[in-house]
Design a protein around this motif. Structure first.
Motif, mmCIF file in Angstrom:
data_model
loop_
_atom_site.group_PDB
_atom_site.id
_atom_site.type_symbol
_atom_site.label_atom_id
_atom_site.label_comp_id
_atom_site.label_asym_id
_atom_site.label_seq_id
_atom_site.Cartn_x
_atom_site.Cartn_y
_atom_site.Cartn_z
ATOM 1 N N PHE A 109 -36.802 1.848 137.168
ATOM 2 C CA PHE A 109 -38.248 1.855 137.409
ATOM 3 C C PHE A 109 -38.997 1.407 136.162
ATOM 4 O O PHE A 109 -39.937 0.605 136.250
ATOM 5 C CB PHE A 109 -38.700 3.252 137.825
ATOM 6 N N ILE A 110 -38.594 1.902 135.009
ATOM 7 C CA ILE A 110 -39.217 1.481 133.753
ATOM 8 C C ILE A 110 -38.991 -0.006 133.519
ATOM 9 O O ILE A 110 -39.894 -0.723 133.059
ATOM 10 C CB ILE A 110 -38.660 2.307 132.579
ATOM 11 N N CYS A 111 -37.811 -0.498 133.866
ATOM 12 C CA CYS A 111 -37.528 -1.932 133.727
ATOM 13 C C CYS A 111 -38.438 -2.748 134.638
ATOM 14 O O CYS A 111 -38.905 -3.829 134.251
ATOM 15 C CB CYS A 111 -36.061 -2.215 134.047
ATOM 16 N N GLY A 112 -38.678 -2.254 135.847
ATOM 17 C CA GLY A 112 -39.584 -2.948 136.761
ATOM 18 C C GLY A 112 -40.997 -3.007 136.224
ATOM 19 O O GLY A 112 -41.666 -4.047 136.298
ATOM 20 N N VAL A 113 -41.481 -1.899 135.669
ATOM 21 C CA VAL A 113 -42.818 -1.873 135.071
ATOM 22 C C VAL A 113 -42.890 -2.830 133.879
ATOM 23 O O VAL A 113 -43.866 -3.569 133.722
ATOM 24 C CB VAL A 113 -43.181 -0.436 134.640
ATOM 25 N N ALA A 114 -41.850 -2.818 133.037
ATOM 26 C CA ALA A 114 -41.821 -3.714 131.881
ATOM 27 C C ALA A 114 -41.763 -5.180 132.317
ATOM 28 O O ALA A 114 -42.403 -6.052 131.701
ATOM 29 C CB ALA A 114 -40.619 -3.378 130.994
#
Length: 265
Positions: free
Chosen positions: A130-135
């Motif tokens: 999820f953090i990778c998607g936001v980044a």
């Protein structure tokens, strides 16, 4: 002669299920309070830097605006509440491992041993993805889309000025869309691991997934081909990644459950 215990209001067996339900509610409330306290603690520690956090949040758009371009505020309280909302979002993302830990502590007593072994890596990978998607949305999608839109407006003679509240709504939608998109490998693995869908079936529906990816991208993203491709292509690639990883997780869950129950006995 009737059984006196069936009419005894003090029978402890009658209160058993109710007491268990109440104890679960008390435990749930405790976990919610602890999770919320963690988010609030992080938020309070970051609130002093709320303007700086918002400037960092708005940087992709600000760097794409033409010279002299700026964002505007159309609401009297927007300049205060929008940075607060952004800071609260950042605080939630930072405190999310703590929130997930509280959820884990609540549900763990009701899980089998094999389920506990699966939950920890699945939750950890879900958070990271999820953090990778936001980044991905912040560092690649936003600059690309904003740069394209700014140059598209130039020949029209239109000045590109965006209200900060509308920018927040747009960014939140994109963050959520790309964060969920990056969860696709986890979803595929869970479906295969728990026997909900066979791996071969997921491979057969690949053409429908490709069409569905572009439909989702058309609904979620702005009405331009570039942003739609930036969502649809990763969605398809992540689905393929999930199929590859699912090959190593095809061990039947029933076998694990039987082994766990045998160990418990």
């Amino acid at each position: 002669m009737s059984d006196s215990r069936s009419q005894d209001p003090q029978d402890p067996q009658d209160d058993g299920p109710q007491e268990t339900f109440i104890s679960h509610l008390v435990e749930l409330r405790s976990r919610i309070v602890k999770a919320a306290s963690g988010v609030i603690l992080v938020f309070v520690s970051l609130v002093y830097w709320a303007p700086n956090i918002y400037n960092l949040f708005a940087r992709p758009l600000m760097e794409s605006l033409p010279k002299g371009g700026r964002m505007i505020v159309t609401d009297v309280t927007g300049s205060f509440f929008v940075p607060m909302k952004v800071t609260l979002l950042v605080a939630f993302l930072i405190a999310l491992p703590w929130v997930l830990y509280q959820i884990w502590q609540f549900v763990a007593p009701g899980l089998y041993q094999h389920e506990k072994r699966l939950i920890v890596p699945l939750v950890s990978s879900s958070y990271i993805l999820f953090i990778c998607g936001v980044a991905f949305a912040y560092f690649l999608v936003f600059p690309t889309v904003f740069h394209f839109m700014a140059h598209y407006n130039a020949p029209l003679g239109a000045e590109m000025s965006t209200d900060i509240d509308k920018y927040l709504s747009f960014a939140m939608t994109m963050f959520l869309a790309f964060g969920i998109t990056f969860e696709v490998p986890v979803v595929v693995i869970v479906l295969v691991r728990f026997g909900v869908v066979e791996l071969e079936k997921l491979k057969q529906i690949r053409p429908y997934v490709i069409v569905g990816a572009f439909v989702i991208a058309a609904v979620v993203t702005p009405p331009d081909v570039l942003s739609q491709l930036l969502l649809a292509v990763p969605l398809i690639a992540l689905y393929e990644l999930g199929l590859i990883m699912a090959r190593f997780t095809t061990k039947p869950v029933a076998a694990d459950a039987a082994a766990s129950e045998a160990q418990a006995d």
